[in-house]
Motif scaffolding. Structure first.
Motif, mmCIF file in Angstrom:
data_model
loop_
_atom_site.group_PDB
_atom_site.id
_atom_site.type_symbol
_atom_site.label_atom_id
_atom_site.label_comp_id
_atom_site.label_asym_id
_atom_site.label_seq_id
_atom_site.Cartn_x
_atom_site.Cartn_y
_atom_site.Cartn_z
ATOM 1 N N ASN A 201 0.895 -1.159 0.000
ATOM 2 C CA ASN A 201 0.000 0.000 0.000
ATOM 3 C C ASN A 201 0.933 1.208 0.000
ATOM 4 O OD1 ASN A 201 -1.885 1.998 0.391
ATOM 5 N ND2 ASN A 201 -2.142 1.585 2.581
ATOM 6 N N TYR A 204 0.218 7.097 -2.592
ATOM 7 C CA TYR A 204 -0.332 7.236 -3.947
ATOM 8 C C TYR A 204 -1.133 8.517 -4.175
ATOM 9 C CZ TYR A 204 -4.456 4.879 -1.793
ATOM 10 O OH TYR A 204 -5.506 4.508 -0.999
ATOM 11 N N SER A 206 -1.426 12.242 -5.336
ATOM 12 C CA SER A 206 -0.569 13.110 -6.152
ATOM 13 C C SER A 206 -0.194 14.334 -5.314
ATOM 14 C CB SER A 206 -1.279 13.532 -7.440
ATOM 15 O OG SER A 206 -2.284 14.471 -7.144
ATOM 16 N N GLY A 228 2.592 10.390 -3.451
ATOM 17 C CA GLY A 228 3.105 9.489 -4.483
ATOM 18 C C GLY A 228 3.707 10.219 -5.672
ATOM 19 N N GLY A 232 1.106 10.814 -8.550
ATOM 20 C CA GLY A 232 0.662 9.831 -7.545
ATOM 21 C C GLY A 232 1.041 8.400 -7.867
ATOM 22 N N LEU A 233 1.702 8.194 -9.031
ATOM 23 C CA LEU A 233 1.913 6.816 -9.495
ATOM 24 C C LEU A 233 3.377 6.383 -9.461
ATOM 25 C CD1 LEU A 233 -0.539 7.169 -12.501
ATOM 26 C CD2 LEU A 233 -0.843 5.564 -10.597
ATOM 27 N N CYS A 235 5.438 5.415 -7.171
ATOM 28 C CA CYS A 235 5.823 4.202 -6.420
ATOM 29 C C CYS A 235 5.460 2.938 -7.187
ATOM 30 C CB CYS A 235 5.175 4.185 -5.041
ATOM 31 S SG CYS A 235 5.724 5.550 -4.022
ATOM 32 N N TYR A 236 4.306 2.964 -7.867
ATOM 33 C CA TYR A 236 3.911 1.754 -8.605
ATOM 34 C C TYR A 236 4.918 1.444 -9.707
ATOM 35 C CZ TYR A 236 -0.487 2.563 -6.223
ATOM 36 O OH TYR A 236 -1.426 2.766 -5.249
ATOM 37 N N VAL A 257 -4.580 0.613 -4.623
ATOM 38 C CA VAL A 257 -4.437 1.783 -5.496
ATOM 39 C C VAL A 257 -5.454 2.839 -5.103
ATOM 40 C CG1 VAL A 257 -3.556 0.476 -7.480
ATOM 41 C CG2 VAL A 257 -6.023 0.876 -7.279
ATOM 42 N N GLY A 258 -5.159 4.082 -5.460
ATOM 43 C CA GLY A 258 -6.105 5.168 -5.212
ATOM 44 C C GLY A 258 -7.191 5.156 -6.283
ATOM 45 N N GLN A 261 -6.782 5.087 -10.285
ATOM 46 C CA GLN A 261 -5.401 4.726 -10.630
ATOM 47 C C GLN A 261 -5.283 3.307 -11.199
ATOM 48 O OE1 GLN A 261 -3.458 5.488 -6.851
ATOM 49 N NE2 GLN A 261 -2.618 7.408 -7.628
ATOM 50 N N VAL A 265 -2.145 1.592 -13.369
ATOM 51 C CA VAL A 265 -1.287 0.561 -12.770
ATOM 52 C C VAL A 265 -1.362 -0.720 -13.599
ATOM 53 C CG1 VAL A 265 -0.920 -0.856 -10.697
ATOM 54 C CG2 VAL A 265 -1.442 1.580 -10.462
#
Ligand code: GLN
Length: 298
Positions: A201, A204, A206, A228, A232-233, A235-236, A257-258, A261, A265
């Motif tokens: 987790n 995430y 932005s 994130g 916001g992405l 880390c993924y 995920v948020g 998103q 992802v």
């Protein structure tokens, strides 16, 4: 000097007044929060307040309680004030160094149980929790799979300390090892260890949305656990590439995920290659919440 005419401060009066104060400070669940705070001060269960409405508070209990109500009015989250929060119906210690567990994160565990199937409780699974915070995912996974070996990593020593306390509290010391690791840097885990499940987790939100968060979250929870990056992405993208070599063939990566998103992802997982069975799972209100993928066999 205490006046002989001082009106007795009962549980009932105190709760009523606190409820009004919290409501007028726009705390939504004012009644429940007043009860939880008073139960905390009196060191009783919330239900006991209803059973003993005429119990009188001592001066120091009253003072203590008023201080907590003031903190809550300044939007400090209840979980930080009382020092714990439930997740998966279990109590977890929290402080401002870790994110407060959210109910939606239970979706990661539910999906893990679905993917692993009933037989898995008997298997010696290996599970990695990336960015463990208070340790909730690692600990619940260890409790659900009593033969599993779990590694929990986080970049914050303060978070790892809380995770360790929770690991001891839930008596899963034998199953879980914690490591300090910044998952946004090259991973420093032993390359000999491969995992059946890698859970995360990650932060995430932005950077732009971060500023719009409720003050309870924005001003009190650790930004490092929420932010994130610009979209916001970040880390993924990073975790997918770093985690892949640590997945056993047939092993799964499971992300919270948020909102909005999941498709992005999913695309990152598809673009990476070597992964299939990509699934998007919704929560009870139909929002995409969890995304998973399996490393192809062979
Ligand atoms: N669910 C949290 C929130 O919306 C965010 C958690 C996270 O960034 N991992 O406040």
């Amino acid at each position: 000097m205490v006046s002989p005419y001082k009106i007795s401060v009962t549980v009932r009066n105190t709760l009523q007044e606190a409820r009004n104060t919290l409501s007028s400070n726009l705390i939504e669940q004012a009644r429940l929060e007043a009860e939880l705070l008073l139960a905390h001060v009196l060191d009783v269960k919330k239900e006991d307040l209803v059973i003993h409405p005429n119990r009188e508070l001592t001066d120091s209990q009253e003072e203590n309680f008023q201080q907590l109500i003031e903190r809550r009015c300044r939007k400090e989250p209840l979980a930080y004030i009382i020092g714990h929060r439930e997740f998966w119906s279990l109590p977890f210690k929290v402080n401002r160094k870790v994110l407060i567990p959210r109910p939606e994160t239970e979706g990661v565990i539910e999906h893990l149980l679905d993917l692993a199937g009933e037989e898995a409780t008997k298997k010696v699974l290996s599970i990695l929790d990336v960015g463990t915070g208070s340790g909730i995912l690692a600990i619940v996974a260890a409790l659900e799979f009593p033969r599993a070996r779990v590694i929990a990593v986080d970049n914050s020593n303060d978070a790892l300390e809380i995770a360790q306390e929770n690991i001891h509290r839930h008596q899963v010391v034998e199953q879980i090892e914690t490591f300090k690791m910044n998952f946004m840097c090259p991973w420093t885990l032993s390359e000999d260890d491969l995992y059946d499940y890698i859970l995360s987790n990650p932060p995430y939100i932005s950077s732009k949305d971060f500023e719009q968060l409720m003050p309870d979250v924005r001003d009190y929870e650790p930004r490092v656990a929420l932010d994130g990056g610009p979209d916001g992405l970040a880390c993924y993208r990073h975790i997918i590439s770093k985690a892949f070599p640590y997945l056993k063939p047939g092993g799964c990566l499971i992300f919270e995920v948020g909102e909005d998103q999941a498709e992005a992802v999913k695309r990152y997982l598809q673009d990476h290659g070597g992964l299939d069975g990509i699934a998007i799972i919704q929560d009870l209100s139909g929002r995409d919440r969890v995304v998973s993928a399996r490393r192809v066999l062979g």
